[in-house]
Enzyme design. Structure first.
Site, mmCIF file in Angstrom:
data_model
loop_
_atom_site.group_PDB
_atom_site.id
_atom_site.type_symbol
_atom_site.label_atom_id
_atom_site.label_comp_id
_atom_site.label_asym_id
_atom_site.label_seq_id
_atom_site.Cartn_x
_atom_site.Cartn_y
_atom_site.Cartn_z
ATOM 1 N N LYS A 207 -33.400 173.558 91.119
ATOM 2 C CA LYS A 207 -33.041 174.397 89.603
ATOM 3 C C LYS A 207 -32.360 175.510 90.270
ATOM 4 O O LYS A 207 -31.377 176.128 89.561
ATOM 5 C CB LYS A 207 -34.118 174.704 88.854
ATOM 6 C CG LYS A 207 -34.800 173.578 88.298
ATOM 7 C CD LYS A 207 -33.927 172.755 87.413
ATOM 8 C CE LYS A 207 -34.540 171.674 86.802
ATOM 9 N NZ LYS A 207 -33.712 170.771 85.869
ATOM 10 N N TYR B 6 -38.423 171.146 93.119
ATOM 11 C CA TYR B 6 -38.095 171.496 91.883
ATOM 12 C C TYR B 6 -37.155 172.884 91.942
ATOM 13 O O TYR B 6 -36.036 172.847 91.403
ATOM 14 C CB TYR B 6 -39.014 171.611 90.791
ATOM 15 C CG TYR B 6 -38.890 171.495 89.574
ATOM 16 C CD1 TYR B 6 -38.203 170.433 88.836
ATOM 17 C CD2 TYR B 6 -39.064 172.774 88.989
ATOM 18 C CE1 TYR B 6 -37.977 170.539 87.334
ATOM 19 C CE2 TYR B 6 -38.715 173.209 87.519
ATOM 20 C CZ TYR B 6 -38.143 171.969 86.833
ATOM 21 O OH TYR B 6 -37.634 172.087 85.478
ATOM 22 N N THR C 40 -43.366 169.498 76.508
ATOM 23 C CA THR C 40 -42.647 168.174 76.311
ATOM 24 C C THR C 40 -43.353 167.378 77.390
ATOM 25 O O THR C 40 -44.292 167.758 78.212
ATOM 26 C CB THR C 40 -41.283 168.451 77.046
ATOM 27 O OG1 THR C 40 -41.339 168.572 78.492
ATOM 28 C CG2 THR C 40 -40.618 169.551 76.359
ATOM 29 N N ASP D 10 -28.614 155.847 84.687
ATOM 30 C CA ASP D 10 -29.380 156.789 85.836
ATOM 31 C C ASP D 10 -28.236 157.664 86.255
ATOM 32 O O ASP D 10 -27.144 157.364 86.840
ATOM 33 C CB ASP D 10 -29.768 155.676 86.810
ATOM 34 C CG ASP D 10 -30.536 156.314 87.976
ATOM 35 O OD1 ASP D 10 -30.463 157.820 88.230
ATOM 36 O OD2 ASP D 10 -31.184 155.863 88.734
ATOM 37 N N VAL D 11 -28.643 159.105 86.164
ATOM 38 C CA VAL D 11 -27.511 159.998 86.500
ATOM 39 C C VAL D 11 -27.206 159.998 88.017
ATOM 40 O O VAL D 11 -26.529 160.542 88.465
ATOM 41 C CB VAL D 11 -27.937 161.421 85.992
ATOM 42 C CG1 VAL D 11 -27.886 161.498 84.604
ATOM 43 C CG2 VAL D 11 -29.376 161.760 86.487
ATOM 44 N N ASP E 153 -29.996 157.749 79.073
ATOM 45 C CA ASP E 153 -31.307 158.003 79.669
ATOM 46 C C ASP E 153 -31.641 156.795 80.450
ATOM 47 O O ASP E 153 -30.783 155.690 80.287
ATOM 48 C CB ASP E 153 -32.404 158.186 78.772
ATOM 49 C CG ASP E 153 -33.576 159.061 79.322
ATOM 50 O OD1 ASP E 153 -34.193 158.524 80.189
ATOM 51 O OD2 ASP E 153 -33.853 160.311 78.954
HETATM 52 N N1 LIG Z 1 -40.701 171.238 79.996
HETATM 53 C C1 LIG Z 1 -40.419 172.263 80.918
HETATM 54 O O1 LIG Z 1 -41.459 173.220 80.645
HETATM 55 C C2 LIG Z 1 -39.017 172.582 81.193
HETATM 56 C C3 LIG Z 1 -38.809 173.899 81.684
HETATM 57 C C4 LIG Z 1 -37.714 174.344 82.414
HETATM 58 C C5 LIG Z 1 -36.828 173.354 82.666
HETATM 59 N N2 LIG Z 1 -37.067 172.126 82.274
HETATM 60 C C6 LIG Z 1 -36.187 171.068 82.390
HETATM 61 O O2 LIG Z 1 -35.710 170.540 81.015
HETATM 62 C C7 LIG Z 1 -34.899 169.273 81.538
HETATM 63 C C8 LIG Z 1 -35.720 168.165 80.371
HETATM 64 O O3 LIG Z 1 -36.910 168.044 80.529
HETATM 65 P P1 LIG Z 1 -38.120 167.866 79.617
HETATM 66 O O4 LIG Z 1 -39.082 168.841 79.787
HETATM 67 O O5 LIG Z 1 -37.456 167.401 78.269
HETATM 68 O O6 LIG Z 1 -38.679 166.572 80.273
HETATM 69 P P2 LIG Z 1 -38.861 164.942 79.746
HETATM 70 O O7 LIG Z 1 -39.822 164.326 80.879
HETATM 71 O O8 LIG Z 1 -39.504 164.871 78.317
HETATM 72 O O9 LIG Z 1 -37.388 164.481 79.583
HETATM 73 C C9 LIG Z 1 -36.789 164.118 80.832
HETATM 74 C C10 LIG Z 1 -35.923 162.885 80.715
HETATM 75 O O10 LIG Z 1 -35.118 162.771 81.701
HETATM 76 C C11 LIG Z 1 -35.045 161.326 81.929
HETATM 77 N N3 LIG Z 1 -34.617 160.904 83.338
HETATM 78 C C12 LIG Z 1 -35.579 161.122 84.598
HETATM 79 N N4 LIG Z 1 -34.714 160.516 85.387
HETATM 80 C C13 LIG Z 1 -33.599 160.220 85.180
HETATM 81 C C14 LIG Z 1 -32.458 159.599 85.576
HETATM 82 N N5 LIG Z 1 -32.406 159.325 87.025
HETATM 83 N N6 LIG Z 1 -31.406 159.411 84.979
HETATM 84 C C15 LIG Z 1 -31.367 159.740 83.647
HETATM 85 N N7 LIG Z 1 -32.384 160.049 83.083
HETATM 86 C C16 LIG Z 1 -33.305 160.613 83.719
HETATM 87 C C17 LIG Z 1 -36.334 160.725 81.734
HETATM 88 O O11 LIG Z 1 -36.537 159.471 81.308
HETATM 89 C C18 LIG Z 1 -36.721 161.764 80.478
HETATM 90 O O12 LIG Z 1 -36.249 161.261 78.990
HETATM 91 C C19 LIG Z 1 -35.371 168.811 82.923
HETATM 92 O O13 LIG Z 1 -34.171 169.074 83.482
HETATM 93 C C20 LIG Z 1 -36.632 169.925 83.103
HETATM 94 O O14 LIG Z 1 -36.340 170.120 84.650
HETATM 95 C C21 LIG Z 1 -38.216 171.616 81.509
#
Ligand SMILES: NC(=O)c1ccc[n+]([C@@H]2O[C@H](COP(=O)([O-])OP(=O)(O)OC[C@H]3O[C@@H](n4cnc5c(N)ncnc54)[C@H](O)[C@@H]3O)[C@@H](O)[C@H]2O)c1
Length: 270
Positions: free
Chosen positions: A159, A155, A192, A63-64, A37
């Protein structure tokens, strides 16, 4: 015996939310987990919690969007644990904005993390999985990769793109004779920290959306999504590749929540 005993996994975006839950369940089920992360304190805490619970995990800052760092993370994973079997390509961000007001810079940032970050993860994980002889890659897409939602164009574009990127990569691995499976997960409204960043100015937005749209009438939890990641990482899903697993409380399948018991047609006198 754990469901992913002895496997080695990388989880991106592992410091928070779905990634943190995925890292925890993979470790609990016997995997050695590399949590990555940009959030160093959050990621370090996740790895420490796993170790305290008796699991094996290490945190690497990543950083991805940085290709050179992908090479280092995969090399470090193989150096420490000898192989790479599982990748949960999960890091992502969301920006809530009208399409016509989206600054190009914001659009590009969302593409860079949510789409290019996933591309780089595949590019660098697949050769390592070839060296290991097999592998399973799980990409976090979204229900926003299946249908469009307002204020969410950048977004949704990413996706939707990773959904087909996964299928293309899965087909390519199959054609080349690799035993590497690649699937996407499509979470619905999941409770989250992402929602604080996405719609924090609207109090209770995830609850409102889930109540209105999900058949189960509530947001999901990160653990409920992580259970699907574990299934796809494990050999229980060995006949699944280029597939999509939707974890959304019935949001895309049903769209209209059934009436509460007291207003249900069954409750009305005949
Ligand atoms: N929460 C929802 O409702 C939901 C629904 C569908 C999909 N998602 C997807 O699930 C995944 C995780 O999201 P989440 O809900 O756990 O959110 P979150 O914000 O809790 O976690 C996302 C993590 O990604 C990290 N991150 C951001 N930019 C980064 C980078 N450049 N390099 C490395 N790490 C980085 C952040 O620091 C964070 O720890 C995401 O891809 C999100 O789009 C979430």
């Amino acid at each position: 015996m754990g469901q992913v005993d002895g496997k080695v996994a990388i989880v991106t975006g592992g410091a928070s939310g779905i990634g943190a839950a995925s890292a925890a369940i993979l470790a609990r089920e016997g995997a050695k987990v590399v949590v990555t992360d940009i959030d160093v304190s959050g990621g370090t805490a996740v790895a420490a919690r796993i170790a305290n619970a008796g699991g094996e995990a290490v945190f690497l800052e990543q950083d991805v969007t940085d290709e050179a760092r992908w090479e280092e993370v995969v090399a470090e994973t193989e150096r420490r644990f000898g192989r790479l079997d599982v990748l949960h390509s999960n890091a992502g961000i969301a920006r809530r904005c009208l399409l016509v007001e989206t600054p190009l810079e914001d659009w590009r940032r969302v593409q860079a993390i949510n789409l290019e970050g996933v591309f780089l993860s595949l590019k660098h994980a697949i050769p390592a999985m070839r060296r290991a002889g097999a592998g399973s890659i799980i990409i976090t897409s979204s229900i926003a990769g299946i249908f469009g939602t307002p204020l969410n164009a950048a977004y949704c574009a990413t996706k939707g793109a990773v959904r087909l990127l996964a299928k293309s990569a899965a087909a390519e691995c199959a054609v080349l004779g690799d035993s590497i499976r690649i699937n996407t997960i499509h979470p619905g409204v999941i409770d989250t920290p992402l929602w604080t960043k996405f719609g924090g100015e609207v109090p209770g937005l995830p609850e409102q959306l889930a109540e209105a749209w999900a058949l189960l009438g509530r947001p999901g939890t990160a653990d409920e999504v992580a259970a699907a990641v574990l299934f796809l990482a494990s050999d229980a899903s060995r006949y699944m590749t280029a597939s999509e697993l939707v974890i959304d409380g019935g949001l895309t399948g049903g769209r209209i929540r059934p009436p509460r018991p007291e207003t249900s047609p069954k409750a009305q006198p005949a």
